[in-house]
Design a protein around this motif. Sequence first.
Motif, PDB file in Angstrom:
ATOM      1  N   ALA B  58       0.855  -1.185   0.000  1.00 52.85           N
ATOM      2  CA  ALA B  58       0.000   0.000   0.000  1.00 52.85           C
ATOM      3  C   ALA B  58       0.889   1.232   0.000  1.00 52.85           C
ATOM      4  CB  ALA B  58      -0.906  -0.013   1.219  1.00 52.85           C
ATOM      5  N   ASP B  59       0.273   2.388  -0.146  1.00 55.75           N
ATOM      6  CA  ASP B  59       1.076   3.603  -0.152  1.00 55.75           C
ATOM      7  C   ASP B  59       0.231   4.833   0.103  1.00 55.75           C
ATOM      8  OD1 ASP B  59       3.665   4.693  -0.440  1.00 55.75           O
ATOM      9  OD2 ASP B  59       2.979   5.689  -2.243  1.00 55.75           O
ATOM     10  N   THR B  96       1.329   0.398  -5.142  1.00 57.06           N
ATOM     11  CA  THR B  96       0.295   1.423  -5.127  1.00 57.06           C
ATOM     12  C   THR B  96       0.874   2.732  -5.639  1.00 57.06           C
ATOM     13  OG1 THR B  96      -0.763   0.389  -3.249  1.00 57.06           O
ATOM     14  CG2 THR B  96      -1.233   2.739  -3.589  1.00 57.06           C
ATOM     15  N   HIS B 146     -13.702  14.382  -4.336  1.00 58.18           N
ATOM     16  CA  HIS B 146     -13.762  12.947  -4.649  1.00 58.18           C
ATOM     17  C   HIS B 146     -14.081  12.696  -6.127  1.00 58.18           C
ATOM     18  CE1 HIS B 146     -15.471   8.786  -4.304  1.00 58.18           C
ATOM     19  NE2 HIS B 146     -14.597   8.653  -3.321  1.00 58.18           N
ATOM     20  N   TYR B 150     -11.694  10.966  -9.208  1.00 56.08           N
ATOM     21  CA  TYR B 150     -12.000   9.794 -10.036  1.00 56.08           C
ATOM     22  C   TYR B 150     -12.034  10.125 -11.526  1.00 56.08           C
ATOM     23  CZ  TYR B 150     -12.395   6.140  -6.600  1.00 56.08           C
ATOM     24  OH  TYR B 150     -12.095   5.183  -5.664  1.00 56.08           O
ATOM     25  N   ALA B 218      -9.006  -0.479  -5.576  1.00 53.62           N
ATOM     26  CA  ALA B 218      -9.644  -0.830  -4.302  1.00 53.62           C
ATOM     27  C   ALA B 218     -10.707   0.172  -3.882  1.00 53.62           C
ATOM     28  CB  ALA B 218      -8.585  -0.956  -3.205  1.00 53.62           C
ATOM     29  N   GLY B 219     -11.167   0.981  -4.803  1.00 50.65           N
ATOM     30  CA  GLY B 219     -12.216   1.943  -4.450  1.00 50.65           C
ATOM     31  C   GLY B 219     -13.538   1.225  -4.247  1.00 50.65           C
ATOM     32  N   SER B 220     -14.322   1.665  -3.292  1.00 51.29           N
ATOM     33  CA  SER B 220     -15.568   0.964  -3.005  1.00 51.29           C
ATOM     34  C   SER B 220     -16.783   1.868  -3.018  1.00 51.29           C
ATOM     35  CB  SER B 220     -15.470   0.249  -1.656  1.00 51.29           C
ATOM     36  OG  SER B 220     -14.489  -0.755  -1.730  1.00 51.29           O
ATOM     37  N   SER B 221     -16.590   3.155  -3.121  1.00 51.04           N
ATOM     38  CA  SER B 221     -17.713   4.083  -3.279  1.00 51.04           C
ATOM     39  C   SER B 221     -18.355   3.829  -4.641  1.00 51.04           C
ATOM     40  CB  SER B 221     -17.203   5.524  -3.221  1.00 51.04           C
ATOM     41  OG  SER B 221     -16.335   5.748  -4.320  1.00 51.04           O
ATOM     42  N   ASN B 334     -12.051   8.514   2.297  1.00 53.79           N
ATOM     43  CA  ASN B 334     -12.301   7.108   2.039  1.00 53.79           C
ATOM     44  C   ASN B 334     -13.740   6.777   2.404  1.00 53.79           C
ATOM     45  OD1 ASN B 334     -12.448   4.293   2.209  1.00 53.79           O
ATOM     46  ND2 ASN B 334     -10.275   4.145   2.683  1.00 53.79           N
ATOM     47  N   LYS B 335     -14.658   6.952   1.443  1.00 56.17           N
ATOM     48  CA  LYS B 335     -16.088   6.842   1.733  1.00 56.17           C
ATOM     49  C   LYS B 335     -16.490   5.449   2.203  1.00 56.17           C
ATOM     50  CE  LYS B 335     -17.692  10.260  -1.557  1.00 56.17           C
ATOM     51  NZ  LYS B 335     -18.903  11.061  -1.553  1.00 56.17           N
ATOM     52  N   SER B 336     -16.013   4.435   1.493  1.00 54.66           N
ATOM     53  CA  SER B 336     -16.540   3.104   1.767  1.00 54.66           C
ATOM     54  C   SER B 336     -16.045   2.593   3.119  1.00 54.66           C
ATOM     55  CB  SER B 336     -16.126   2.161   0.655  1.00 54.66           C
ATOM     56  OG  SER B 336     -14.764   2.323   0.380  1.00 54.66           O
ATOM     57  N   ARG B 337     -14.795   2.933   3.480  1.00 54.15           N
ATOM     58  CA  ARG B 337     -14.287   2.466   4.761  1.00 54.15           C
ATOM     59  C   ARG B 337     -15.070   3.122   5.896  1.00 54.15           C
ATOM     60  NH1 ARG B 337      -9.397   0.077   5.441  1.00 54.15           N
ATOM     61  NH2 ARG B 337      -9.598  -0.128   3.202  1.00 54.15           N
ATOM     62  N   ASN B 392      -6.974 -11.236  -0.543  1.00 57.24           N
ATOM     63  CA  ASN B 392      -5.883 -10.348  -0.201  1.00 57.24           C
ATOM     64  C   ASN B 392      -5.496 -10.707   1.231  1.00 57.24           C
ATOM     65  OD1 ASN B 392      -4.111  -8.198  -0.328  1.00 57.24           O
ATOM     66  ND2 ASN B 392      -5.667  -6.671   0.230  1.00 57.24           N
TER      67      ASN B 392
HETATM   68  C1  LIG Z   1      -6.972  -3.607   0.530  1.00 55.04           C
HETATM   69  C2  LIG Z   1      -7.023  -2.160   0.289  1.00 55.04           C
HETATM   70  C3  LIG Z   1      -5.831  -1.496   0.088  1.00 55.04           C
HETATM   71  C4  LIG Z   1      -5.818  -0.128  -0.123  1.00 55.04           C
HETATM   72  N1  LIG Z   1      -4.608   0.488  -0.306  1.00 55.04           N
HETATM   73  C5  LIG Z   1      -4.570   1.835  -0.445  1.00 55.04           C
HETATM   74  C6  LIG Z   1      -3.350   2.496  -0.563  1.00 55.04           C
HETATM   75  O1  LIG Z   1      -2.291   1.878  -0.553  1.00 55.04           O
HETATM   76  N2  LIG Z   1      -3.334   3.849  -0.687  1.00 55.04           N
HETATM   77  C7  LIG Z   1      -4.485   4.578  -0.714  1.00 55.04           C
HETATM   78  O2  LIG Z   1      -4.402   5.794  -0.858  1.00 55.04           O
HETATM   79  N3  LIG Z   1      -5.677   3.964  -0.612  1.00 55.04           N
HETATM   80  C8  LIG Z   1      -5.743   2.633  -0.463  1.00 55.04           C
HETATM   81  N4  LIG Z   1      -6.962   2.001  -0.331  1.00 55.04           N
HETATM   82  C9  LIG Z   1      -8.156   2.819  -0.403  1.00 55.04           C
HETATM   83  C10 LIG Z   1      -8.842   2.725  -1.750  1.00 55.04           C
HETATM   84  O3  LIG Z   1      -7.977   3.019  -2.806  1.00 55.04           O
HETATM   85  C11 LIG Z   1     -10.033   3.623  -1.792  1.00 55.04           C
HETATM   86  O4  LIG Z   1      -9.650   4.977  -1.734  1.00 55.04           O
HETATM   87  C12 LIG Z   1     -10.941   3.342  -0.650  1.00 55.04           C
HETATM   88  O5  LIG Z   1     -11.312   1.999  -0.666  1.00 55.04           O
HETATM   89  C13 LIG Z   1     -12.173   4.208  -0.658  1.00 55.04           C
HETATM   90  O6  LIG Z   1     -12.888   4.058  -1.824  1.00 55.04           O
HETATM   91  P1  LIG Z   1     -13.384   5.305  -2.590  1.00 55.04           P
HETATM   92  O7  LIG Z   1     -12.150   6.120  -2.875  1.00 55.04           O
HETATM   93  O8  LIG Z   1     -14.028   4.775  -3.812  1.00 55.04           O
HETATM   94  O9  LIG Z   1     -14.288   6.063  -1.683  1.00 55.04           O
HETATM   95  C14 LIG Z   1      -7.015   0.617  -0.132  1.00 55.04           C
HETATM   96  C15 LIG Z   1      -8.218  -0.070   0.053  1.00 55.04           C
HETATM   97  C16 LIG Z   1      -8.246  -1.426   0.262  1.00 55.04           C
HETATM   98  C17 LIG Z   1      -9.534  -2.128   0.437  1.00 55.04           C
END
Ligand SMILES: Cc1cc2nc3c(=O)[nH]c(=O)nc-3n(C[C@H](O)[C@H](O)[C@H](O)COP(=O)(O)O)c2cc1C
Lengths: 440, 440
Positions: B58-59, B96, B146, B150, B218-221, B334-337, B392
């Motif tokens: 990650a980064d 990343t 946001h 994207y 890994a975006g989830s929004s 980070n919306k989804s988290r 993962n």
């Molecule tokens: C396993 C995993 C690893 C991720 N690694 C990074 C990362 O290294 N750097 C980062 O800025 N975001 C990381 N994220 C965040 C995602 O890129 C993303 O921003 C986040 O899931 C929120 O989604 P959204 O941006 O669509 O709201 C990670 C998410 C997950 C699930």
Amino acid sequence: MTDGDRRLHLNAFLMAPGHHDAAWRHPSSRPDRATDVAYFQELARTAERGRLDSIFFADGLAVWHRVGSNVSGGLEPLTLLSAIAVATERIGLIATASTTFNEPFTLARLFASLDHISGGRAGWNIVTSGNTAEAHNFNLDEHVPHAVRYERAAEFVEVAAKLWDSWADDAVLLDVAGGRYADPDRVRPIDHAGTHFKVRGPLNVQRPPQGRPLLVQAGSSEDGREFAARHAEAVFTAQQTLADGQTFYKDVKTRAERLGRDPGGVKILPGICPILGSTEEEARRLERELTDLQVLDYGLAQLSSMLNTDLADVPLDAPVPEHLLPAEDDVNGNKSRFTLVSELARRDRLTVREIIARLGGGRGHRVVTGTPEQVADQMEEWFREGAADGFNVMPPVLPTGLEDFVDHVVPVLQRRGLFRTEYTGRTLREHYGLPRPPGN
Amino acid sequence: MTDGDRRLHLNAFLMAPGHHDAAWRHPSSRPDRATDVAYFQELARTAERGRLDSIFFADGLAVWHRVGSNVSGGLEPLTLLSAIAVATERIGLIATASTTFNEPFTLARLFASLDHISGGRAGWNIVTSGNTAEAHNFNLDEHVPHAVRYERAAEFVEVAAKLWDSWADDAVLLDVAGGRYADPDRVRPIDHAGTHFKVRGPLNVQRPPQGRPLLVQAGSSEDGREFAARHAEAVFTAQQTLADGQTFYKDVKTRAERLGRDPGGVKILPGICPILGSTEEEARRLERELTDLQVLDYGLAQLSSMLNTDLADVPLDAPVPEHLLPAEDDVNGNKSRFTLVSELARRDRLTVREIIARLGGGRGHRVVTGTPEQVADQMEEWFREGAADGFNVMPPVLPTGLEDFVDHVVPVLQRRGLFRTEYTGRTLREHYGLPRPPGN
Ligand SMILES: Cc1cc2nc3c(=O)[nH]c(=O)nc-3n(C[C@H](O)[C@H](O)[C@H](O)COP(=O)(O)O)c2cc1C
Ligand SMILES: Cc1cc2nc3c(=O)[nH]c(=O)nc-3n(C[C@H](O)[C@H](O)[C@H](O)COP(=O)(O)O)c2cc1C
């Protein structure tokens, strides 16, 4: 160290097939290995076997004119040197990177990471990117003016230095029992706000082993020299004659002194392209072989670009027409290389064809053709006569040109007491006899 | 491949001390090796011994809050993976990198270089950088919204793809006799001019072995899923329950299909943090040890950041007050988290202290505590029930958690026919069963 103990410094400037522009067509080069990391690891180990101070990769942010007639499209220096770092132990690793088309946080971090990976062997050749083709890959139609590029470079280096220093040397506590990994008071924001950059910091990499990577620079224009005198710890330069070399050497040292620096803290490394043979005749034969292999169109395009003019239609066997040689002030790209080449054209009254042959070996750097003793003589003279603290060694053909240099020239320099026989330090700064910048 | 032959894919998500936020205080972790490249090479070789598809770093582009209470300031992923590439042979290497704070030419080039250095094993986890602290290191006072991030990411990937394809696969002729290194007609400008970027090209790196690196996201929004469905070939995701995993899996595959893609071309990899013991009791003991080592202040700061609120003054042994849980639409990071954690808080009616313990293992990822058989059962269920194409894997403590996984869980999966016993391919794309994008 007394003056009698003064040792010279050697950097190996590596390019896939070698520095002669026809190297890739010579049977001893390996143009097929231009993207092969193992090839570059082998070259680095050869340089390390010779106890050289460092290896160096140039870099540009575009495919140059005439991609067809020379090797191009190779590896990026920072990733390449990271892979070389773990296959070597002592040799310094200098990567070129642009201050015009990067952000300080990104680059400070990449170099800090390389310095950790290599255990303190990273160096940065700071360039401002002179070619308009580079601007076209970064959202611009026109190039950034020369003066603005140097202004940005100065602020860039200032920000990078603050970032490298943002973690104190003793910031990491590793206090497992107390739950304190680092001391937050010793990892400090830099809060930089200037003309070109606004960067809060701190860096997200711990202070690197060398404190900061070695800062190298190769600008030769007025702005370039002033920048070197202020920031550089080693300077690459292209000088054709001893007199020019002495003038440049004195100029940069004097500027550094005027700025309050120890002139010994700026190492001047003119380029030298050694075309070697066990006899002078053998060396001359290699030189002729290479000249015969030159692709004329490629040479013309290179020369046109260096002179900032279009030579496509000029007669090859006549001198460059005076009106095609613009004044240095009108040049926005590589000013000093332009001046050097146009002087060469004027001074020796060379025809276009002759200039192309002359430039083939080192693109404006000094070519010395001869036996190992003869090459060592030339190096010794420049070193003793105040034109060099060492050399940027540019083998005409690789890997053989570097092997020959290490196996035959280095021992001569060692016998004369001019070069180390073993590494005495572990870091690049130690090899160059330069101090580690104190931390916060 | 019939459905019975379907194999799962495993990525090892590496972080210096491991994924549990107290890992660095556990005696089997090595927080002292956070900047030691040899440590990461050893981890990569362990993963390769287990025949895993890939490793991943990650980064982020800033030092996070509370630098004092967890390992930080480690190595940069692209330089690190270049050094790992030359110490491994098969394992995929995923770095990343941010589309918000880089330029496409720079990043396309770094990944192309890593792909060459590794012989076709590079992958890019595309992130848009959610944290305002990152903006502060790149000349901004406020974060980029946001949606704009994207939008920029989509154009960024488009430009990068054009750059990777700018050298035809057969552009290099190596015609030494004819003086033609490459065919200039097969190294083409891309002439991209869009909203965010203007890039002429071509790239100055030859087409990489994989054509393009593997694209991971890994975006989830809503925006994030749409982006994944359009561009990603592997998706990392944090899902707590089988039902949520199934919903997410189906959602992304359906979106991909709607966009005309083969849903099999997007591999869904939920995170799993396996806390292993040879008995369930032993696993639970390790989990308790880790919870006991948590630094409460650190957990509070993490949780505050995930919930985008300030929890410094709330009582620890009561639930998070409703009014401190903002609506997802108000969150720019980070919306989804955020959604996941606030649901967890609401659903299980956890106290702040309990949430911190629950999140300690995987920062919102699923923690599975038990024997190798029990962990394999959970993985098999998600794999068979349409919630995962693989995982993962996020070991709570490193290096031991990865060694345990490779030595004890992988053999169970192999015995069940769920995982490869030997590598059948050489490239990262081959490991994931994904095609090489055709060139120009
Ligand atoms: C396993 C995993 C690893 C991720 N690694 C990074 C990362 O290294 N750097 C980062 O800025 N975001 C990381 N994220 C965040 C995602 O890129 C993303 O921003 C986040 O899931 C929120 O989604 P959204 O941006 O669509 O709201 C990670 C998410 C997950 C699930
Ligand atoms: C040995 C040597 C190596 C150089 N390497 C690079 C390089 O890798 N990339 C680059 O853009 N410029 C490179 N340059 C050019 C210089 O950085 C500088 O732009 C040039 O000397 C012109 O000086 P000026 O910019 O002060 O006019 C190099 C110059 C020399 C002498």
